[in-house]
Design a protein around this motif. Structure first.
Motif, PDB file in Angstrom:
ATOM      1  N   UNK A  41       0.801  -1.224   0.000  1.00 15.56           N
ATOM      2  CA  UNK A  41       0.000   0.000   0.000  1.00 15.56           C
ATOM      3  C   UNK A  41       0.835   1.277   0.000  1.00 15.56           C
ATOM      4  N   UNK A  42       1.983   1.261   0.686  1.00 13.18           N
ATOM      5  CA  UNK A  42       2.719   2.502   0.892  1.00 13.18           C
ATOM      6  C   UNK A  42       4.175   2.445   0.428  1.00 13.18           C
ATOM      7  N   UNK A  43       4.922   1.479   0.928  1.00 13.25           N
ATOM      8  CA  UNK A  43       6.375   1.503   0.744  1.00 13.25           C
ATOM      9  C   UNK A  43       6.792   1.294  -0.709  1.00 13.25           C
TER      10      UNK A  43
ATOM     11  N   UNK B 234       8.111   5.359  -7.188  1.00 18.07           N
ATOM     12  CA  UNK B 234       7.912   6.726  -7.668  1.00 18.07           C
ATOM     13  C   UNK B 234       9.172   7.562  -7.484  1.00 18.07           C
ATOM     14  N   UNK B 235       9.832   7.426  -6.340  1.00 18.62           N
ATOM     15  CA  UNK B 235      11.069   8.176  -6.101  1.00 18.62           C
ATOM     16  C   UNK B 235      12.168   7.748  -7.069  1.00 18.62           C
ATOM     17  N   UNK B 236      12.252   6.445  -7.331  1.00 27.63           N
ATOM     18  CA  UNK B 236      13.265   5.945  -8.270  1.00 27.63           C
ATOM     19  C   UNK B 236      13.028   6.491  -9.675  1.00 27.63           C
TER      20      UNK B 236
ATOM     21  N   UNK C 159     -17.621   5.974   1.926  1.00 27.50           N
ATOM     22  CA  UNK C 159     -17.246   4.567   2.050  1.00 27.50           C
ATOM     23  C   UNK C 159     -16.733   3.967   0.740  1.00 27.50           C
ATOM     24  N   UNK C 160     -17.385   4.200  -0.409  1.00 24.46           N
ATOM     25  CA  UNK C 160     -16.826   3.644  -1.662  1.00 24.46           C
ATOM     26  C   UNK C 160     -15.421   4.153  -1.974  1.00 24.46           C
ATOM     27  N   UNK C 161     -15.136   5.397  -1.604  1.00 24.00           N
ATOM     28  CA  UNK C 161     -13.799   5.952  -1.851  1.00 24.00           C
ATOM     29  C   UNK C 161     -12.749   5.233  -1.008  1.00 24.00           C
ATOM     30  N   UNK C 162     -13.048   4.971   0.258  1.00 20.23           N
ATOM     31  CA  UNK C 162     -12.107   4.267   1.126  1.00 20.23           C
ATOM     32  C   UNK C 162     -11.843   2.848   0.634  1.00 20.23           C
ATOM     33  N   UNK C 163     -12.820   2.221   0.037  1.00 19.79           N
ATOM     34  CA  UNK C 163     -12.672   0.842  -0.418  1.00 19.79           C
ATOM     35  C   UNK C 163     -11.860   0.745  -1.715  1.00 19.79           C
TER      36      UNK C 163
ATOM     37  N   UNK D  93      -4.676   3.728  -6.580  1.00 21.98           N
ATOM     38  CA  UNK D  93      -3.252   4.058  -6.476  1.00 21.98           C
ATOM     39  C   UNK D  93      -2.424   3.190  -7.415  1.00 21.98           C
ATOM     40  N   UNK D  94      -2.648   1.874  -7.349  1.00 17.81           N
ATOM     41  CA  UNK D  94      -1.846   0.973  -8.177  1.00 17.81           C
ATOM     42  C   UNK D  94      -2.260   1.035  -9.642  1.00 17.81           C
ATOM     43  N   UNK D  95      -3.512   1.329  -9.918  1.00 16.65           N
ATOM     44  CA  UNK D  95      -3.919   1.477 -11.309  1.00 16.65           C
ATOM     45  C   UNK D  95      -3.223   2.639 -11.982  1.00 16.65           C
TER      46      UNK D  95
END
Length: 284
Positions: free
Chosen positions: A134-136, A142-144, A195-199, A205-207
């Motif tokens: 999710x994060x790392x 992105x930084x690379x 709620x739909x946004x949180x799900x 993000x990955x898309x």
């Protein structure tokens, strides 16, 4: 006589031309060597320095990893002992085996996939702090891409370490603020509209991140993307096993890339030998 004189002049010209080419080549090599040495002097890097850094990183990383593992595993038993709710070890072992076997393959796959991407420092930090998918990983990738570092280089490892450390600090800060503001923001967070946004935060993000890689290698990405999408639609229960499904989807992508590579080599073997850098997966 004239013919012999012309041949002699031609041989002298060829010899002079060859000497000039060798001199130019030596000059270029010396300039490149001087540039490399100058770069090393400017950055302060040397093989000994990098080896010392890597060795120290492994020592610190392994030590902290062991301490973290002991604390994570020991904390529930210690709390249970203090509160008089010590669990049955037999039941704990059965429960661990039932879950551990399922996640064993995905855990090994994540280690083998993510460690080369992150390097030693970034790998230790990411696996200790957790929340890789999710994060790392998005933060490091992105930084690379922003600095143009290549996987497997010291630059990539340094950038990954800095980005993951920054991500961990930001995560701690956001969690601290979330705990402080949890009560005032509870009505907003529990709103049915949000709620739909949180799900769909992680898929969005990955898309967005995956699109640029799909665009560069559509021939490779199309088949695993279609197959995995159909599989998740037909078997929704697999959505919770995303890490485990990395293994078959990665195998499919590798197989497609290998077939395209062989196809290109069979079509133009001479061109591939002349220019190995163009022997890619079929995309120009």
């Amino acid at each position: 006589m004239r013919t012999d004189s012309m041949k002699a002049d031609s041989m002298k010209a060829d010899s002079t031309r060859t000497d000039n080419m060798k001199a130019d080549s030596m000059t270029i090599d010396n300039k490149e060597l001087n540039n490399v040495e100058a770069t090393k002097e400017q950055t302060g890097q040397s093989p000994d320095t990098w080896q010392a850094y890597t060795k120290k990183t492994h020592v610190i990383g392994r030590t902290v990893s062991i301490i973290t593992l002991v604390m994570l595993v020991g904390a529930p038993f210690l709390i249970g002992k203090l509160l008089g709710a010590y669990p049955d070890l037999g039941a704990v072992g059965k429960g661990f085996l039932s879950v551990g076997i399922v996640w064993l393959v995905s855990s090994i796959a994540e280690f083998l996939i993510y460690t080369p991407m992150l390097g030693a420092g970034g790998g230790y930090l990411a696996f200790i702090t957790g929340n890789l998918i999710n994060m790392k990983i998005p933060c490091a990738v992105n930084a690379r891409d922003m600095v143009g570092a290549k996987t497997g280089t010291p630059e990539n490892e340094i950038i990954s370490t800095i980005s993951i450390a920054t991500s961990s600090l930001v995560t701690i800060l956001v969690l601290a603020l979330g705990v402080l503001l949890m009560v005032p923001l509870q009505p907003v967070l529990q709103s049915e509209v949000l709620q739909p946004a949180f799900e769909n935060v992680v898929p969005a993000l990955f898309g967005a991140m995956a699109y640029k890689y799909y665009r560069k290698n559509m021939k490779i990405a199309a088949l695993p993307l279609i197959l995995m999408s159909l599989l998740f639609i037909l078997v929704p229960s697999l959505i919770g096993s995303t890490s485990f499904m990395i293994v078959p989807s990665g195998a499919i992508a590798i197989g497609v890339a290998y077939l395209l590579f062989r196809k290109k080599n069979m079509q133009s073997p001479e061109q591939t030998k002349a220019d190995p850098d163009r022997a890619n997966t079929g995309d120009e």
